[in-house]
Design a protein around this motif. Structure first.
Motif, PDB file in Angstrom:
ATOM      1  N   ALA A 174       3.396  -6.214 -11.885  1.00  0.00           N
ATOM      2  CA  ALA A 174       2.272  -5.686 -11.104  1.00  0.00           C
ATOM      3  C   ALA A 174       0.994  -6.003 -11.859  1.00  0.00           C
ATOM      4  N   LEU A 175       0.140  -6.817 -11.245  1.00  0.00           N
ATOM      5  CA  LEU A 175      -1.097  -7.203 -11.915  1.00  0.00           C
ATOM      6  C   LEU A 175      -2.181  -6.138 -11.794  1.00  0.00           C
ATOM      7  N   ARG A 176      -2.121  -5.352 -10.740  1.00  0.00           N
ATOM      8  CA  ARG A 176      -3.214  -4.398 -10.506  1.00  0.00           C
ATOM      9  C   ARG A 176      -2.741  -3.277  -9.602  1.00  0.00           C
ATOM     10  N   ILE A 177      -3.192  -2.072  -9.890  1.00  0.00           N
ATOM     11  CA  ILE A 177      -3.008  -0.927  -8.996  1.00  0.00           C
ATOM     12  C   ILE A 177      -4.392  -0.355  -8.755  1.00  0.00           C
ATOM     13  N   GLN A 178      -4.902  -0.504  -7.529  1.00  0.00           N
ATOM     14  CA  GLN A 178      -6.258  -0.102  -7.163  1.00  0.00           C
ATOM     15  C   GLN A 178      -6.179   1.119  -6.258  1.00  0.00           C
ATOM     16  N   LEU A 179      -6.856   2.181  -6.650  1.00  0.00           N
ATOM     17  CA  LEU A 179      -6.777   3.425  -5.888  1.00  0.00           C
ATOM     18  C   LEU A 179      -7.722   3.413  -4.688  1.00  0.00           C
ATOM     19  N   PHE A 180      -7.214   3.921  -3.581  1.00  0.00           N
ATOM     20  CA  PHE A 180      -7.987   4.165  -2.372  1.00  0.00           C
ATOM     21  C   PHE A 180      -7.573   5.529  -1.837  1.00  0.00           C
ATOM     22  N   ILE A 181      -8.301   6.016  -0.871  1.00  0.00           N
ATOM     23  CA  ILE A 181      -7.988   7.318  -0.275  1.00  0.00           C
ATOM     24  C   ILE A 181      -7.439   7.099   1.122  1.00  0.00           C
ATOM     25  N   GLY A 182      -6.195   7.544   1.340  1.00  0.00           N
ATOM     26  CA  GLY A 182      -5.615   7.550   2.683  1.00  0.00           C
ATOM     27  C   GLY A 182      -5.389   6.178   3.268  1.00  0.00           C
TER      28      GLY A 182
ATOM     29  N   ILE B  25       0.851  -1.190   0.000  1.00  0.00           N
ATOM     30  CA  ILE B  25       0.000   0.000   0.000  1.00  0.00           C
ATOM     31  C   ILE B  25       0.886   1.239   0.000  1.00  0.00           C
ATOM     32  N   THR B  26       0.492   2.174  -0.822  1.00  0.00           N
ATOM     33  CA  THR B  26       1.055   3.515  -0.778  1.00  0.00           C
ATOM     34  C   THR B  26       0.026   4.412  -0.114  1.00  0.00           C
ATOM     35  N   ARG B  27       0.216   5.680  -0.253  1.00  0.00           N
ATOM     36  CA  ARG B  27      -0.742   6.564   0.420  1.00  0.00           C
ATOM     37  C   ARG B  27      -2.144   6.425  -0.169  1.00  0.00           C
ATOM     38  N   ASN B  28      -2.205   6.177  -1.493  1.00  0.00           N
ATOM     39  CA  ASN B  28      -3.515   6.165  -2.134  1.00  0.00           C
ATOM     40  C   ASN B  28      -3.701   4.997  -3.095  1.00  0.00           C
ATOM     41  N   ALA B  29      -2.979   3.906  -2.936  1.00  0.00           N
ATOM     42  CA  ALA B  29      -3.136   2.800  -3.875  1.00  0.00           C
ATOM     43  C   ALA B  29      -2.761   1.480  -3.217  1.00  0.00           C
ATOM     44  N   LEU B  30      -3.542   0.449  -3.565  1.00  0.00           N
ATOM     45  CA  LEU B  30      -3.220  -0.940  -3.233  1.00  0.00           C
ATOM     46  C   LEU B  30      -2.668  -1.578  -4.498  1.00  0.00           C
ATOM     47  N   GLN B  31      -1.482  -2.150  -4.402  1.00  0.00           N
ATOM     48  CA  GLN B  31      -0.831  -2.732  -5.568  1.00  0.00           C
ATOM     49  C   GLN B  31      -0.593  -4.219  -5.323  1.00  0.00           C
ATOM     50  N   CYS B  32      -0.785  -5.012  -6.386  1.00  0.00           N
ATOM     51  CA  CYS B  32      -0.653  -6.470  -6.316  1.00  0.00           C
ATOM     52  C   CYS B  32       0.473  -6.898  -7.253  1.00  0.00           C
ATOM     53  N   PHE B  33       1.536  -7.489  -6.693  1.00  0.00           N
ATOM     54  CA  PHE B  33       2.682  -7.968  -7.471  1.00  0.00           C
ATOM     55  C   PHE B  33       2.724  -9.493  -7.425  1.00  0.00           C
ATOM     56  N   THR B  34       3.267 -10.072  -8.461  1.00  0.00           N
ATOM     57  CA  THR B  34       3.479 -11.526  -8.463  1.00  0.00           C
ATOM     58  C   THR B  34       4.746 -11.873  -7.698  1.00  0.00           C
ATOM     59  N   VAL B  35       4.824 -13.115  -7.261  1.00  0.00           N
ATOM     60  CA  VAL B  35       5.979 -13.587  -6.493  1.00  0.00           C
ATOM     61  C   VAL B  35       6.505 -14.861  -7.143  1.00  0.00           C
ATOM     62  N   ARG B  36       7.679 -15.287  -6.699  1.00  0.00           N
ATOM     63  CA  ARG B  36       8.342 -16.452  -7.278  1.00  0.00           C
ATOM     64  C   ARG B  36       8.497 -17.581  -6.264  1.00  0.00           C
ATOM     65  N   CYS B  37       7.605 -17.624  -5.280  1.00  0.00           N
ATOM     66  CA  CYS B  37       7.714 -18.668  -4.259  1.00  0.00           C
ATOM     67  C   CYS B  37       7.559 -20.060  -4.862  1.00  0.00           C
ATOM     68  N   SER B  38       6.578 -20.234  -5.738  1.00  0.00           N
ATOM     69  CA  SER B  38       6.345 -21.561  -6.306  1.00  0.00           C
ATOM     70  C   SER B  38       7.476 -21.985  -7.222  1.00  0.00           C
ATOM     71  N   ALA B  39       8.137 -21.042  -7.887  1.00  0.00           N
ATOM     72  CA  ALA B  39       9.271 -21.391  -8.754  1.00  0.00           C
ATOM     73  C   ALA B  39      10.424 -21.955  -7.936  1.00  0.00           C
ATOM     74  N   VAL B  40      10.646 -21.391  -6.751  1.00  0.00           N
ATOM     75  CA  VAL B  40      11.693 -21.911  -5.876  1.00  0.00           C
ATOM     76  C   VAL B  40      11.268 -23.240  -5.275  1.00  0.00           C
ATOM     77  N   ALA B  41      10.012 -23.316  -4.816  1.00  0.00           N
ATOM     78  CA  ALA B  41       9.524 -24.536  -4.169  1.00  0.00           C
ATOM     79  C   ALA B  41       9.496 -25.707  -5.140  1.00  0.00           C
ATOM     80  N   ALA B  42       9.128 -25.442  -6.394  1.00  0.00           N
ATOM     81  CA  ALA B  42       9.048 -26.531  -7.369  1.00  0.00           C
ATOM     82  C   ALA B  42      10.403 -27.182  -7.574  1.00  0.00           C
ATOM     83  N   ARG B  43      11.448 -26.388  -7.582  1.00  0.00           N
ATOM     84  CA  ARG B  43      12.787 -26.936  -7.814  1.00  0.00           C
ATOM     85  C   ARG B  43      13.300 -27.699  -6.606  1.00  0.00           C
ATOM     86  N   LEU B  44      12.889 -27.310  -5.412  1.00  0.00           N
ATOM     87  CA  LEU B  44      13.273 -28.062  -4.227  1.00  0.00           C
ATOM     88  C   LEU B  44      12.430 -29.326  -4.071  1.00  0.00           C
TER      89      LEU B  44
END
Length: 1037
Positions: free
Chosen positions: A434-442, A394-413
């Motif tokens: 970043a899959l999505r940037i959703q605006l909110f206030i405060g 979260i920033t001051r006015n946005a919720l942002q959704c990023f992808t992660v690489r947890c499954s890529a590491v787990a699959a190899r282990l």
């Protein structure tokens, strides 16, 4: 670089009906906990119930003892832990059984840690009540964390970390309560954490600009260590902590008191230490065991995992005061593999995440410590939360959704076949998006539980202006942003939202649809592959989590995920097969994981390719490797002809190998020969090419062309051709090995060439010994031989024994051949198939076959009363036993089936006994059964250290048998010559003469080796002096 897309990972949004403005928020276990702004009331709302109605019903509300400064929830144990302030003092408290507060006027119990209420209030029926546990500390608590695996509690203080173990105390058969035990204190020298994280033995500490990750691991304690520490409560380091604090601080900051200047402030430099290097970070951690179970747990040690130090960067848009770390988190990932290994509590992977205002960092901690992902935020962040599938910030006015690489590491282990030709997975180093940037206030607070995201917003006076400025700024960056969510209640300036994420399948389908836009606009765009890889990782994460979930989804839900996963593999296979990408070879494993047949893949690629544009490198790579595999399905005639056409255009040099594949048996032989003849070069013809044409002609019944092609090269050169392409002779079908038409023809016409070719294949590691055995057994299955070891297979073993240099293979072959020879000698039921090599050939060409001992030839002469074939088998067996290599002890059990009633069996038994050093029994057998061979045996075997057996064993036995057979002194004297020697042996020599000859030869050896006194003691009392006197005189000379 962070790719930005405009997907929709959020499904719905609800507003929590809180009555007062929240001060603190946390969630876990399907519940949302809201601490009112005053800090003395806690409300719990359900996140899972009535989602379709759009509400978050209240579960319960209760009052805290003091003003709550910090709150955490533990899923294991379902308890709350708080740092509270009352009367200017700080306390640590745990709230258990808080769900009982849903009933009005429920009792609340307050007690100290470890002090259970066992009085009259617990007699009779158990009372359902919430308990508040006071947890005493030596220092005021600064921060805390709960272990998501065990439920244990870690509390950070100014100079120490305290670990409390979660326990369930049983008070009666139907009643138990949660409690904590202080088990460990980690004393920190010169470092005060502002935030901590704790999970499965990993401990993460954070200050404003530094992060340290360690792991508590058990170690074996020596007896000297036990003796040194048995009288001390603390290790020696703790006793001098005060004196070391200042030095540790100086060492950690990178300067010494001599360089300290009052007029300057020195910034620390950027520093990253991974693995064992982190021990040099200058932060000392000393353990102190305090729990009752310290002895059962054993001694523990601190293993340094990661240290990271940051320096303020003025050019990142943040001031020095704003540059500090936040959102420290340890995140485990389970895949179900630990349940199979019996380690239920050990996660497959462990990640640590921490963030600066403009950049986030995620490290993998298990096995190799490495930086997995770096997140560059478009603006300054306040808080971040890492989950299995996404990173939310979260920033001051946005919720942002990023992808992660947890499954890529787990699959190899989790799967060792990842990154092979069998399976693939997008790399963990792939750029995030970043899959999505959703605006909110405060936006003020962010927390996460399952597929729910909780946001607390509180609009300031200038929030609208800041929001518009942020929107203009992001629009200039070409970032797609949805419309801001306005507050529905104008009476107050805050809102508490619960956002539900969409299902994995729905988001995956949207990502696939999104990728098609890039494919249509730019087919070779990297964004298309990137999006499909993101969708693939989402599905892989969902499948991995279902394996590790104790309450998995229904079977149909997993089946849908599995079908979507295979579909994503097919999409990725298409991308890597059609476009000229660097990683074109990944088309092979992705197509294999898709479940598509080779025919399906060919049809998918042929439909989008043409002879003018050609075929993609990835498709050709897949097709080539699939055609060469033994377990590939057999193609139809049309599809096989299409494959020939593809390789005839794209890679003509591969045609000899393609037409030899077992999947191409239905291809048109005439068309294949026509394509192969185009490869013929003038002058020296290719050996493999000639063999391929010959094989196709033989399959088509054209013996003239077959003979013409085979006659172009000598047999030795043809062997090299078979080495280059083994499928000309054999095809693998799972565990079976099937001979080709060419191999069956060579069996009947050129058996020697066939055996030499298979030997060459084995010696060049193109076929294993077991596969070669199956090949010859299948080849001879329809022949006249019904035995398990047909003659052609035995010929192969004999030829391989000549060529092989591997000791294990040689011993295996020697055992097999010995077994076959003994079996044939015993059964004497041969089919009349002639062997390729005679015994004499093997003795002359193979060092493992030895020349027959002279006494063996006496036992079984060439003119023997058995057939020629059995004479050869017996001769080969005797040559093996006379050779230097065979381990006789390994074949002794095989002798049980071979009788020694005839000369053939007797020779084998005596050979084995002689090789094993059993000369006493051998002498007895030969004297009883074949005295003609005893002197030859003694001359060959009784030498060196065995020489005394001449007079210790052989001489007494000969004398004894002469007495028993009635040979008296008169016979002795009449048989003597003037020299005292008996007549030479011949075929007509009778038993008395044989015994006299044996006695005379034995006396000659004894007279030569013994002194006169020893020789006199050897002579029998009933002997004739005239017979023994010449030998005594020879001994004296």
């Amino acid at each position: 670089m962070v790719h930005v897309y405009n997907c929709h990972p959020f499904a719905s949004q609800r507003i929590v009906p809180a009555e007062q403005e929240p001060g603190l928020v946390c969630c876990g276990g399907g519940a949302l906990f809201v601490v009112s702004a005053g800090g003395c009331r806690i409300e719990a709302y359900s996140l899972r119930d009535r989602e379709e109605e759009g509400g978050c019903p209240l579960i319960c509300r209760f009052s805290s003892v003091g003003s709550v400064l910090s709150i955490r929830h533990s899923t294991v144990g379902d308890y709350l832990v708080t740092i509270e302030e009352k009367n200017k003092a700080t306390y640590l408290r745990a709230y258990t059984n808080w769900r009982y507060q849903a009933v009005e006027k429920t009792r609340v119990g307050v007690r100290l840690l470890g002090h259970l209420l066992r009085g009259s209030s617990f007699r009779g029926a158990p009372k359902e009540q919430m308990e508040i546990i006071e947890i005493p500390l030596f220092e005021p608590p600064l921060c805390m964390a709960c272990c998501s695996v065990t439920g244990d509690l870690l509390v950070g203080c100014a100079k120490s970390l305290v670990v409390f173990s979660l326990k369930r105390q049983t008070l009666s058969e139907r009643f138990s309560v949660l409690d904590f035990e202080r088990v460990l204190i980690l004393h920190i020298q010169g470092w005060s954490p502002s935030q901590v994280a704790f999970c499965a033995g990993y401990v993460a500490l954070q200050t404003e600009l530094e992060v340290l990750v360690v792991k508590l691991t058990p170690r074996q304690k020596s007896s000297q260590d036990n003796t040194a520490e048995q009288h001390s409560l603390l290790p020696e380091d703790i006793m001098t902590e005060t004196s070391l604090d200042e030095d540790a601080e100086m060492k950690k900051d990178g300067f010494s008191p001599l360089l300290e200047q009052e007029d300057f402030f020195l910034f620390p430099k950027h520093q990253e230490m991974l693995g064992t290097e982190a021990q040099e970070c200058g932060i000392s951690l000393v353990l102190e065991w305090t729990g009752m179970e310290a002895e059962s747990r054993g001694d523990m040690s601190v293993v340094y995992i990661l240290f990271r130090r940051f320096a303020p960067d003025f050019f990142e848009g943040c001031s020095v005061e704003e540059t500090h770390l936040h959102s420290l988190q340890l995140h485990p990932m389970f895949t179900g593999q630990q349940e199979e290994a019996g380690e239920v509590g050990e996660p497959t992977c462990m990640f640590v995440f921490f963030s600066l205002p403009n950049t986030g960092y995620m490290y993998s901690l298990k096995n190799a410590v490495e930086l997995v992902s770096t997140y560059q935020y478009p603006e300054k962040t306040h808080q971040a939360v890492l989950s299995d599938q996404f990173l939310y910030i979260i920033t001051r006015n946005a919720l942002q959704c990023f992808t992660v690489r947890c499954s890529a590491v787990a699959a190899r282990l989790d799967d060792p076949y990842i990154d092979t030709t069998m399976k693939a997975c997008p790399p963990s180093s792939m750029e995030v998006c970043a899959l999505r940037i959703q605006l909110f206030i405060g936006l003020k607070v962010l927390c996460h539980d399952g597929n729910h995201i909780v946001l607390l917003t509180a609009a300031d006076v200038d929030s609208k202006e800041d929001m518009e400025r942020s929107a203009r700024k992001n629009t200039s960056r070409k970032i797609s942003i949805s419309k801001p969510t306005e507050s529905t209640d104008s009476g107050h300036g805050w809102n508490l939202y619960v956002i539900t994420s969409v299902s994995t399948l729905q988001l995956y389908r949207e990502i696939v649809e999104y990728s098609r836009r890039y494919e249509q606009s730019s087919p070779s765009s990297q964004s298309c592959v990137h999006l499909l890889s993101e969708g693939h990782l989402l599905l892989r994460t969902a499948l991995l989590l279902q394996r590790g979930d104790p309450d998995p989804e229904p079977a149909d839900g997993r089946a849908q995920l599995q079908r979507a996963f295979q579909e994503s593999c097919a999409h990725l296979g298409d991308c890597f097969s059609r476009f000229e990408k660097r990683d074109y070879h990944l088309a092979l494993p992705y197509y294999k994981m898709s479940g598509l047949t080779v025919t399906d893949v060919i049809q998918r690629n042929v439909s989008v390719s043409s002879s003018s544009s050609g075929y993609g490198r990835g498709f050709l790579f897949f097709l080539k490797h699939s055609i060469y595999e033994d377990n590939m399905e057999e193609l139809s005639k049309d599809m096989a002809d299409k494959v020939l056409e593809i390789f005839g255009v794209a890679e003509p040099a591969q045609l000899p190998h393609v037409v030899s594949s077992p999947s191409m048996l239905k291809a048109d032989p005439d068309g294949a020969i026509a394509l192969l003849r185009q490869l013929e070069a003038p002058g020296a013809p290719s050996i493999t090419l000639s063999l391929c044409i010959a094989s196709l002609a033989l399959r088509d019944g054209d013996l003239h062309t077959y003979s013409q092609q085979m006659d172009r090269h000598a047999e030795m050169l043809q062997v090299y051709g078979f080495i280059e392409e083994p499928k000309l002779l054999l095809h693998g079908r799972g565990k079976d090995v099937m001979p080709t038409t060419l191999a069956r023809h060579l069996r009947d016409t050129h058996a020697g060439l066939l055996v030499a070719a298979v030997v060459a294949l084995h010696e060049n590691s193109r076929i294993r010994l077991e596969a070669a055995d199956l090949f010859f057994q299948e080849l001879c299955k329809d022949g006249v031989e019904v035995e398990s070891s047909p003659q052609l297979l035995v010929d192969f073993w004999e030829a391989l024994l000549v060529a092989s240099s591997h000791e294990s293979t040689i011993q295996e072959l020697l055992f097999r051949l010995t077994s076959v020879y003994i079996d044939r000698i015993t059964c004497r039921d041969r089919s009349g198939v002639k062997a390729l090599k005679t015994a004499e050939d093997l003795v002359n060409s193979c060092s493992h076959y030895g020349m027959l001992y002279p006494w063996v030839s006496i036992l079984t002469p060439v003119q023997f009363n058995i057939s020629r074939d059995h004479q050869e088998d017996l001769h080969k067996l005797q040559a093996l036993l006379c050779g230097p290599t065979l381990e006789v002890s390994s074949v002794v059990p095989l002798l049980e089936q071979l009788s020694d009633s005839d000369a053939a069996g007797l020779s084998v038994h005596v050979l084995c006994a002689a090789r094993l050093g059993q000369h006493h029994s051998s002498i007895d057998r030969l004297l009883d059964r074949c005295p003609r061979a005893i002197i030859s045996y003694a001359n060959h075997e009784l030498q060196n250290d065995k020489l005394p057996l001449w007079w210790q064993k052989l001489f007494p036995e000969v004398c004894d048998r002469m007495r028993r057979t009635g040979i008296d002194n008169a016979v002795l004297l009449s048989a003597l010559k003037g020299s005292g020697r008996c007549k030479p042996l011949d075929a007509q020599t009778q038993q008395p003469e044989l015994m006299l000859f044996s006695l005379t030869e034995t006396l000659l050896v004894a007279a030569r080796e013994l002194n006169p006194l020893e020789f006199l003691e050897l002579l029998p009392d009933d002997g004739t002096a005239h017979f023994f006197l010449p030998h005594l005189l020879e001994c004296c000379q």
